[in-house]
Scaffold this motif. Structure first.
Motif, PDB file in Angstrom:
ATOM      1  N   UNK A   5      -6.030  54.689  20.692  1.00  0.00           N
ATOM      2  CA  UNK A   5      -4.704  55.199  20.455  1.00  0.00           C
ATOM      3  C   UNK A   5      -3.864  55.040  21.824  1.00  0.00           C
ATOM      4  N   UNK A   6      -2.782  54.731  21.814  1.00  0.00           N
ATOM      5  CA  UNK A   6      -1.741  54.942  22.881  1.00  0.00           C
ATOM      6  C   UNK A   6      -0.979  56.345  23.033  1.00  0.00           C
ATOM      7  N   UNK A   7      -1.202  56.966  23.992  1.00  0.00           N
ATOM      8  CA  UNK A   7      -0.510  58.211  23.896  1.00  0.00           C
ATOM      9  C   UNK A   7       0.325  58.059  25.263  1.00  0.00           C
ATOM     10  N   UNK A   8       1.640  58.412  24.924  1.00  0.00           N
ATOM     11  CA  UNK A   8       2.884  58.196  26.044  1.00  0.00           C
ATOM     12  C   UNK A   8       3.188  59.754  26.359  1.00  0.00           C
TER      13      UNK A   8
ATOM     14  N   UNK B 251      -1.381  56.449  28.407  1.00  0.00           N
ATOM     15  CA  UNK B 251      -2.902  56.590  28.212  1.00  0.00           C
ATOM     16  C   UNK B 251      -3.469  55.678  27.073  1.00  0.00           C
ATOM     17  N   UNK B 252      -4.464  54.923  27.465  1.00  0.00           N
ATOM     18  CA  UNK B 252      -5.204  54.140  26.246  1.00  0.00           C
ATOM     19  C   UNK B 252      -6.728  54.954  26.034  1.00  0.00           C
ATOM     20  N   UNK B 253      -6.579  55.671  24.719  1.00  0.00           N
ATOM     21  CA  UNK B 253      -7.668  56.627  24.621  1.00  0.00           C
ATOM     22  C   UNK B 253      -9.074  55.873  24.491  1.00  0.00           C
ATOM     23  N   UNK B 254     -10.088  56.268  25.290  1.00  0.00           N
ATOM     24  CA  UNK B 254     -11.258  55.774  25.143  1.00  0.00           C
ATOM     25  C   UNK B 254     -12.299  56.724  24.546  1.00  0.00           C
ATOM     26  N   UNK B 255     -13.597  56.338  24.819  1.00  0.00           N
ATOM     27  CA  UNK B 255     -14.546  57.106  23.914  1.00  0.00           C
ATOM     28  C   UNK B 255     -14.877  58.208  25.146  1.00  0.00           C
TER      29      UNK B 255
ATOM     30  N   UNK C  92      -1.262  46.448  15.445  1.00  0.00           N
ATOM     31  CA  UNK C  92      -1.534  47.692  14.256  1.00  0.00           C
ATOM     32  C   UNK C  92      -1.944  48.736  15.020  1.00  0.00           C
ATOM     33  N   UNK C  93      -1.988  49.182  16.204  1.00  0.00           N
ATOM     34  CA  UNK C  93      -2.610  50.169  17.297  1.00  0.00           C
ATOM     35  C   UNK C  93      -1.358  51.175  16.921  1.00  0.00           C
ATOM     36  N   UNK C  94      -1.999  52.534  16.850  1.00  0.00           N
ATOM     37  CA  UNK C  94      -0.986  53.543  16.865  1.00  0.00           C
ATOM     38  C   UNK C  94      -0.629  54.160  18.105  1.00  0.00           C
ATOM     39  N   UNK C  95       0.546  54.504  18.267  1.00  0.00           N
ATOM     40  CA  UNK C  95       1.170  54.931  19.520  1.00  0.00           C
ATOM     41  C   UNK C  95       1.593  56.415  19.406  1.00  0.00           C
TER      42      UNK C  95
ATOM     43  N   UNK D 197      14.538  60.643  25.491  1.00  0.00           N
ATOM     44  CA  UNK D 197      13.268  61.331  24.994  1.00  0.00           C
ATOM     45  C   UNK D 197      13.499  62.192  23.588  1.00  0.00           C
ATOM     46  N   UNK D 198      14.420  61.597  22.893  1.00  0.00           N
ATOM     47  CA  UNK D 198      14.527  62.575  21.403  1.00  0.00           C
ATOM     48  C   UNK D 198      13.276  62.271  20.704  1.00  0.00           C
ATOM     49  N   UNK D 199      12.868  61.129  20.578  1.00  0.00           N
ATOM     50  CA  UNK D 199      11.833  60.708  19.651  1.00  0.00           C
ATOM     51  C   UNK D 199      10.454  61.189  20.209  1.00  0.00           C
ATOM     52  N   UNK D 200       9.726  61.883  19.364  1.00  0.00           N
ATOM     53  CA  UNK D 200       8.491  62.340  19.523  1.00  0.00           C
ATOM     54  C   UNK D 200       7.672  62.155  18.012  1.00  0.00           C
ATOM     55  N   UNK D 201       6.422  61.787  18.012  1.00  0.00           N
ATOM     56  CA  UNK D 201       5.895  61.433  16.906  1.00  0.00           C
ATOM     57  C   UNK D 201       4.885  60.135  16.938  1.00  0.00           C
ATOM     58  N   UNK D 202       4.867  59.420  16.005  1.00  0.00           N
ATOM     59  CA  UNK D 202       4.158  58.141  15.911  1.00  0.00           C
ATOM     60  C   UNK D 202       4.775  57.025  15.842  1.00  0.00           C
ATOM     61  N   UNK D 203       4.185  55.833  16.150  1.00  0.00           N
ATOM     62  CA  UNK D 203       4.820  54.588  15.893  1.00  0.00           C
ATOM     63  C   UNK D 203       3.459  53.626  15.704  1.00  0.00           C
ATOM     64  N   UNK D 204       3.858  52.416  15.534  1.00  0.00           N
ATOM     65  CA  UNK D 204       2.737  51.342  15.368  1.00  0.00           C
ATOM     66  C   UNK D 204       3.299  50.008  16.261  1.00  0.00           C
ATOM     67  N   UNK D 205       2.164  49.464  16.870  1.00  0.00           N
ATOM     68  CA  UNK D 205       2.689  48.259  17.532  1.00  0.00           C
ATOM     69  C   UNK D 205       2.396  47.227  16.537  1.00  0.00           C
ATOM     70  N   UNK D 206       3.707  46.849  15.990  1.00  0.00           N
ATOM     71  CA  UNK D 206       3.380  45.848  14.632  1.00  0.00           C
ATOM     72  C   UNK D 206       3.628  44.661  15.269  1.00  0.00           C
ATOM     73  N   UNK D 207       4.093  44.200  16.491  1.00  0.00           N
ATOM     74  CA  UNK D 207       4.531  42.902  17.315  1.00  0.00           C
ATOM     75  C   UNK D 207       3.864  42.780  18.599  1.00  0.00           C
ATOM     76  N   UNK D 208       3.418  42.016  18.935  1.00  0.00           N
ATOM     77  CA  UNK D 208       2.833  41.635  20.496  1.00  0.00           C
ATOM     78  C   UNK D 208       3.667  40.123  20.752  1.00  0.00           C
ATOM     79  N   UNK D 209       4.024  40.015  22.095  1.00  0.00           N
ATOM     80  CA  UNK D 209       4.789  38.920  22.471  1.00  0.00           C
ATOM     81  C   UNK D 209       4.236  38.512  23.871  1.00  0.00           C
ATOM     82  N   UNK D 210       3.895  37.312  24.093  1.00  0.00           N
ATOM     83  CA  UNK D 210       3.800  36.894  25.520  1.00  0.00           C
ATOM     84  C   UNK D 210       5.017  36.297  26.160  1.00  0.00           C
TER      85      UNK D 210
END
Length: 220
Positions: free
Chosen positions: A84-87, A95-99, A214-217, A115-128
């Protein structure tokens, strides 16, 4: 299980009006200076120039590299699952959560507003080396600066999205919020943009390679 060797930092997904100016710099404050002796050589090497990319990634000036902003493994007890990514936009860490109660922490730059947004999102796309296009609102507000890029700016060293971008979606909709690289590494740790979360190119490449789509943010 996720490999470790680096660090993370926070973020925030913004309302549409703020996302309009996302990824552009707004009056950065002078960065604090770190002495060369404060940075171990093996750590500084993580921020050396990268010659194996499609475009050259310049080295980060060590005078701009504050120790707190360098990626590092830290203690981070959390209920969130590894991967999970925690911002945290207030502390300016991602933070990239580890074990085992650990996380990889990255220093980030955040928006002056947004900073209005709080909650969860998803990394739906990655680009180089992503293409960047200013929004219509950005062009209306500052046509002299942005109108010439209405058709988009190709990826490259001068592109404000840097070497990588992670596109955040919520409930299947693009939030217009990005985690991306920057060609202004001196702004890391500052509140200088109007929206997106920016990382040093060396760090965003590292993060990009560690997480799948698909990673959770989680935005605090």
């Amino acid at each position: 299980m996720i490999r470790v060797l680096r660090a993370a930092k926070p973020l925030a997904v913004i309302a549409l009006p703020l996302l309009i100016a996302a990824c552009t710099t707004v009056q950065p404050q002078p960065p604090a200076t770190a002495s060369y002796s404060a940075i171990p050589p093996h750590v500084a090497q993580r921020y050396a120039a990268i010659e194996t990319e499609k475009f050259k990634v310049p080295a980060v000036d060590l005078d701009d590299l504050q120790p707190r902003n360098m990626r590092q493994l830290v203690d981070y007890p959390t209920k969130h699952r590894p991967g999970t990514l925690v911002v945290d936009p207030h502390q300016r860490f991602l933070y990239l959560v580890q074990e085992h109660g650990k996380a990889l922490r990255y220093g980030v730059g955040v928006g002056k507003a947004g900073l209005e947004f709080t909650g969860t999102a998803t990394v739906q796309r990655k680009a180089q080396w992503p293409r960047w296009t200013p929004t219509p609102d950005m062009i209306r507000r500052d046509p002299r600066r942005y109108a010439k890029w209405s058709g988009g700016m190709a990826g490259g060293e001068s592109n404000p999205l840097g070497a990588r971008a992670l596109y955040l979606f919520k409930n299947g909709n693009d939030t217009l919020y990005r985690i991306h690289g920057t060609n202004e590494p001196e702004t890391i740790g500052e509140a200088v943009s109007s929206g997106c979360i920016r990382m040093m190119n060396q760090d965003v490449i590292d993060l990009y390679n560690r997480i799948p789509s698909g990673s959770k943010v989680v935005v605090l």
